[in-house]
Write a protein that holds these residues in place. Structure first.
Motif, PDB file in Angstrom:
ATOM      1  N   SER A 123      -9.883  25.185 -56.480  1.00 39.27           N
ATOM      2  CA  SER A 123      -8.962  26.008 -57.253  1.00 39.27           C
ATOM      3  C   SER A 123      -8.100  25.128 -58.166  1.00 39.27           C
ATOM      4  CB  SER A 123      -8.087  26.822 -56.299  1.00 39.27           C
ATOM      5  OG  SER A 123      -7.163  27.578 -57.025  1.00 39.27           O
ATOM      6  N   LYS A 166     -12.781  24.893 -35.703  1.00 38.62           N
ATOM      7  CA  LYS A 166     -11.455  24.865 -36.340  1.00 38.62           C
ATOM      8  C   LYS A 166     -11.406  23.790 -37.421  1.00 38.62           C
ATOM      9  CE  LYS A 166      -6.556  24.957 -35.352  1.00 38.62           C
ATOM     10  NZ  LYS A 166      -5.476  24.650 -34.441  1.00 38.62           N
ATOM     11  N   GLU A 177     -13.326  24.991 -40.433  1.00 41.80           N
ATOM     12  CA  GLU A 177     -12.555  26.002 -41.164  1.00 41.80           C
ATOM     13  C   GLU A 177     -11.451  25.359 -42.001  1.00 41.80           C
ATOM     14  OE1 GLU A 177     -11.262  28.685 -38.134  1.00 41.80           O
ATOM     15  OE2 GLU A 177     -13.175  29.764 -38.074  1.00 41.80           O
ATOM     16  N   GLU A 178     -10.778  24.356 -41.398  1.00 40.12           N
ATOM     17  CA  GLU A 178      -9.712  23.633 -42.113  1.00 40.12           C
ATOM     18  C   GLU A 178     -10.282  22.887 -43.318  1.00 40.12           C
ATOM     19  OE1 GLU A 178      -7.908  21.183 -39.123  1.00 40.12           O
ATOM     20  OE2 GLU A 178      -6.699  22.827 -38.312  1.00 40.12           O
ATOM     21  N   GLU A 186     -13.096  23.616 -44.947  1.00 40.20           N
ATOM     22  CA  GLU A 186     -13.503  24.602 -45.947  1.00 40.20           C
ATOM     23  C   GLU A 186     -12.301  25.132 -46.724  1.00 40.20           C
ATOM     24  OE1 GLU A 186     -15.734  27.549 -43.802  1.00 40.20           O
ATOM     25  OE2 GLU A 186     -17.555  26.302 -43.743  1.00 40.20           O
ATOM     26  N   SER A 187     -11.199  25.328 -46.017  1.00 37.72           N
ATOM     27  CA  SER A 187      -9.960  25.789 -46.645  1.00 37.72           C
ATOM     28  C   SER A 187      -9.443  24.739 -47.635  1.00 37.72           C
ATOM     29  CB  SER A 187      -8.911  26.070 -45.562  1.00 37.72           C
ATOM     30  OG  SER A 187      -7.696  26.430 -46.158  1.00 37.72           O
ATOM     31  N   THR A 188      -9.492  23.479 -47.226  1.00 41.04           N
ATOM     32  CA  THR A 188      -9.050  22.374 -48.089  1.00 41.04           C
ATOM     33  C   THR A 188      -9.925  22.290 -49.340  1.00 41.04           C
ATOM     34  OG1 THR A 188      -8.285  21.145 -46.158  1.00 41.04           O
ATOM     35  CG2 THR A 188      -8.586  19.878 -48.167  1.00 41.04           C
ATOM     36  N   LYS A 227     -11.591  24.716 -50.743  1.00 38.76           N
ATOM     37  CA  LYS A 227     -11.267  25.850 -51.619  1.00 38.76           C
ATOM     38  C   LYS A 227     -10.006  25.588 -52.435  1.00 38.76           C
ATOM     39  CE  LYS A 227     -13.554  29.579 -49.114  1.00 38.76           C
ATOM     40  NZ  LYS A 227     -13.388  30.707 -48.200  1.00 38.76           N
ATOM     41  N   VAL A 228      -8.995  25.014 -51.786  1.00 38.90           N
ATOM     42  CA  VAL A 228      -7.732  24.685 -52.473  1.00 38.90           C
ATOM     43  C   VAL A 228      -7.997  23.660 -53.573  1.00 38.90           C
ATOM     44  CG1 VAL A 228      -5.477  23.569 -52.195  1.00 38.90           C
ATOM     45  CG2 VAL A 228      -6.220  25.271 -50.539  1.00 38.90           C
TER      46      VAL A 228
END
Length: 199
Positions: free
Chosen positions: A23, A9, A12-13, A15-17, A19-20
């Motif tokens: 971007s 988890k 994943e968090e 990796e999400s951060t 990506k943001v």
């Protein structure tokens, strides 16, 4: 097992951060590029009343008035009916260089007119002048793009030449006579790629 789920988890968090953030960085880079282009456009617009003259010999103890007199003499030689009042100023700029033709020491002269019409009139009459070159005054960035563009189109089968128009816009002229404006090397490469695709 719980520990593994927590780690997964967390990853994943993370990796999400990432990506943001990536971007956001891409958005900021695009905005910076646009701001730089806008700034360059403004700088070029500020030069719309200028021409640069190369090949006027440099004299020792030359005054601004002497430079202005030489410019007025060139305007007369080009048979341009331009009143003295519209020549705002003329002065030397840049480094001293040895002229290829005259072998004399020269330094570029920047001439500022008060009207675009008179600046354009003198620029169009430039071919009647001997031993000097009258050029549009481009920003360093635009001049660099122009030089690179000349190399890019030199041997292209569908392109006649790259040029700078009277408004200092960059343009590529195709062999069929069509002109296409471009703002940077990336947009020129896209144009060249597009015209190379068989119809």
């Amino acid at each position: 097992m719980n520990m593994m789920k927590k780690e997964l988890k967390k990853r994943e968090e993370l990796e999400s951060t990432v990506k943001v953030l990536q971007s956001s960085v891409a958005v900021f880079q695009k905005q910076i590029k646009e701001l730089r282009r806008d700034q360059e456009e403004l700088q070029q617009y500020d030069r719309r009343l200028l021409v640069r003259v190369d090949g006027i010999p440099l004299e020792e103890k030359e005054t601004s008035e002497d430079v202005l007199t030489k410019v007025k003499s060139l305007i007369t030689e080009a048979k341009c009916e331009i009143p003295d009042a519209v020549i705002d100023r003329a002065h030397r700029i840049g480094k001293v260089y040895k002229d290829k033709n005259s072998k004399e020491l020269c330094k570029s002269v920047i001439v500022r007119f008060t009207t675009f019409r008179h600046r354009t009139k003198f620029y169009y009459a430039r071919n009647s002048l001997k031993n000097v070159k009258v050029k549009l005054d481009l920003t360093k960035e635009r001049y660099g793009i122009y030089k690179e563009a000349l190399d890019l189109v030199e041997n292209h089968s569908k392109v006649s030449y790259a040029m700078v128009d009277i408004n200092c816009r960059l343009k590529v002229v195709l062999k069929n006579g069509k002109g296409i404006f471009f703002t940077d090397i990336e947009s020129l490469k896209n144009i060249l790629e597009e015209i190379s695709i068989p119809q």
